[in-house]
Design a protein around this motif. Structure first.
Motif, PDB file in Angstrom:
ATOM      1  N   LYS A   5     121.345  93.922  48.867  1.00  0.00           N
ATOM      2  CA  LYS A   5     121.254  93.283  50.181  1.00  0.00           C
ATOM      3  C   LYS A   5     120.080  93.835  50.989  1.00  0.00           C
ATOM      4  CE  LYS A   5     124.530  94.113  53.385  1.00  0.00           C
ATOM      5  NZ  LYS A   5     125.828  93.997  54.083  1.00  0.00           N
ATOM      6  N   PHE A   6     119.724  95.097  50.770  1.00  0.00           N
ATOM      7  CA  PHE A   6     118.670  95.747  51.536  1.00  0.00           C
ATOM      8  C   PHE A   6     117.401  95.889  50.694  1.00  0.00           C
ATOM      9  CE2 PHE A   6     122.720  97.798  52.953  1.00  0.00           C
ATOM     10  CZ  PHE A   6     122.852  97.091  54.128  1.00  0.00           C
ATOM     11  N   ALA A   7     116.265  95.607  51.302  1.00  0.00           N
ATOM     12  CA  ALA A   7     114.973  95.734  50.629  1.00  0.00           C
ATOM     13  C   ALA A   7     114.414  97.138  50.825  1.00  0.00           C
ATOM     14  CB  ALA A   7     113.994  94.712  51.205  1.00  0.00           C
ATOM     15  N   LEU A  14     124.403 105.466  57.483  1.00  0.00           N
ATOM     16  CA  LEU A  14     125.587 105.698  56.654  1.00  0.00           C
ATOM     17  C   LEU A  14     126.838 105.361  57.459  1.00  0.00           C
ATOM     18  CD1 LEU A  14     124.661 109.137  55.065  1.00  0.00           C
ATOM     19  CD2 LEU A  14     124.542 106.891  53.992  1.00  0.00           C
ATOM     20  N   ILE A  15     127.738 104.577  56.887  1.00  0.00           N
ATOM     21  CA  ILE A  15     128.976 104.211  57.557  1.00  0.00           C
ATOM     22  C   ILE A  15     129.944 105.393  57.532  1.00  0.00           C
ATOM     23  CG2 ILE A  15     131.001 102.709  57.452  1.00  0.00           C
ATOM     24  CD1 ILE A  15     129.094 100.541  56.284  1.00  0.00           C
ATOM     25  N   SER A  16     130.169 105.953  56.360  1.00  0.00           N
ATOM     26  CA  SER A  16     131.063 107.097  56.227  1.00  0.00           C
ATOM     27  C   SER A  16     130.235 108.357  56.012  1.00  0.00           C
ATOM     28  CB  SER A  16     132.011 106.908  55.046  1.00  0.00           C
ATOM     29  OG  SER A  16     132.743 108.104  54.822  1.00  0.00           O
ATOM     30  N   ARG A  17     130.555 109.397  56.758  1.00  0.00           N
ATOM     31  CA  ARG A  17     129.845 110.676  56.617  1.00  0.00           C
ATOM     32  C   ARG A  17     130.768 111.738  56.032  1.00  0.00           C
ATOM     33  NH1 ARG A  17     125.178 111.407  58.869  1.00  0.00           N
ATOM     34  NH2 ARG A  17     125.661 113.494  59.586  1.00  0.00           N
ATOM     35  N   THR A  18     131.861 111.286  55.382  1.00  0.00           N
ATOM     36  CA  THR A  18     132.793 112.205  54.739  1.00  0.00           C
ATOM     37  C   THR A  18     132.046 113.034  53.696  1.00  0.00           C
ATOM     38  OG1 THR A  18     134.535 110.578  55.026  1.00  0.00           O
ATOM     39  CG2 THR A  18     134.959 112.332  53.450  1.00  0.00           C
ATOM     40  N   TRP A  19     132.319 114.312  53.678  1.00  0.00           N
ATOM     41  CA  TRP A  19     131.743 115.267  52.742  1.00  0.00           C
ATOM     42  C   TRP A  19     130.294 115.610  53.031  1.00  0.00           C
ATOM     43  CZ3 TRP A  19     135.800 117.263  50.711  1.00  0.00           C
ATOM     44  CH2 TRP A  19     136.870 116.471  50.361  1.00  0.00           C
ATOM     45  N   LEU A  20     129.736 115.143  54.148  1.00  0.00           N
ATOM     46  CA  LEU A  20     128.356 115.481  54.494  1.00  0.00           C
ATOM     47  C   LEU A  20     128.326 116.633  55.489  1.00  0.00           C
ATOM     48  CD1 LEU A  20     126.647 112.012  54.997  1.00  0.00           C
ATOM     49  CD2 LEU A  20     126.580 113.493  53.008  1.00  0.00           C
ATOM     50  N   VAL A  63     122.703  98.067  58.230  1.00  0.00           N
ATOM     51  CA  VAL A  63     121.296  97.977  58.616  1.00  0.00           C
ATOM     52  C   VAL A  63     121.157  98.285  60.116  1.00  0.00           C
ATOM     53  CG1 VAL A  63     121.307  95.500  59.116  1.00  0.00           C
ATOM     54  CG2 VAL A  63     119.205  96.586  58.357  1.00  0.00           C
ATOM     55  N   LEU A  64     120.092  98.967  60.482  1.00  0.00           N
ATOM     56  CA  LEU A  64     119.806  99.207  61.884  1.00  0.00           C
ATOM     57  C   LEU A  64     119.242  97.914  62.477  1.00  0.00           C
ATOM     58  CD1 LEU A  64     118.172 102.752  61.810  1.00  0.00           C
ATOM     59  CD2 LEU A  64     120.513 102.135  62.355  1.00  0.00           C
ATOM     60  N   PRO A  65     119.649  97.541  63.681  1.00  0.00           N
ATOM     61  CA  PRO A  65     119.223  96.262  64.270  1.00  0.00           C
ATOM     62  C   PRO A  65     117.712  96.094  64.347  1.00  0.00           C
ATOM     63  CG  PRO A  65     120.921  97.271  65.602  1.00  0.00           C
ATOM     64  CD  PRO A  65     120.555  98.268  64.540  1.00  0.00           C
ATOM     65  N   GLU A  66     116.984  97.150  64.591  1.00  0.00           N
ATOM     66  CA  GLU A  66     115.538  97.035  64.750  1.00  0.00           C
ATOM     67  C   GLU A  66     114.765  97.204  63.447  1.00  0.00           C
ATOM     68  OE1 GLU A  66     116.732 101.302  65.320  1.00  0.00           O
ATOM     69  OE2 GLU A  66     117.476  99.427  66.093  1.00  0.00           O
ATOM     70  N   SER A  67     115.464  97.294  62.317  1.00  0.00           N
ATOM     71  CA  SER A  67     114.811  97.570  61.031  1.00  0.00           C
ATOM     72  C   SER A  67     114.084  96.336  60.497  1.00  0.00           C
ATOM     73  CB  SER A  67     115.844  98.024  60.005  1.00  0.00           C
ATOM     74  OG  SER A  67     115.227  98.256  58.771  1.00  0.00           O
ATOM     75  N   ARG A  68     112.910  96.600  59.962  1.00  0.00           N
ATOM     76  CA  ARG A  68     112.132  95.561  59.274  1.00  0.00           C
ATOM     77  C   ARG A  68     111.604  96.163  57.971  1.00  0.00           C
ATOM     78  NH1 ARG A  68     109.863  95.375  64.373  1.00  0.00           N
ATOM     79  NH2 ARG A  68     110.629  93.668  65.613  1.00  0.00           N
TER      80      ARG A  68
END
Length: 69
Positions: A5-7, A14-20, A63-68
């Motif tokens: 989905k991402f280029a 990251l949605i989950s930061r478990t174990w980080l 995705v971050l809203p401002e990402s291109r």
């Protein structure tokens, strides 16, 4: 087979930061598309500011809203 989905170049969070570590970066840039694992495409990510890299499945990224790419 699932498609990515991402280029390359897309800024993601990251949605989950478990174990980080608490000092781990929150946002990353996609640097490589990796093969699918458990039906989810994978990505190699990099945060240039902190010099951190990691691999994550697509279902743990937004995705971050401002990402291109």
């Amino acid at each position: 087979m699932a498609r990515h989905k991402f280029a390359i170049g897309t800024e993601v969070r990251l949605i989950s930061r478990t174990w980080l570590s608490p000092t781990a970066a929150e946002t990353y840039r996609v640097i490589t598309l990796l093969p699918t694992m458990d039906l989810s495409p994978q990505y190699r990510l990099r945060n240039d500011e902190l010099g951190q890299e990691r691999v994550s499945k697509e279902d743990n990224l937004s995705v971050l809203p401002e990402s291109r790419p």
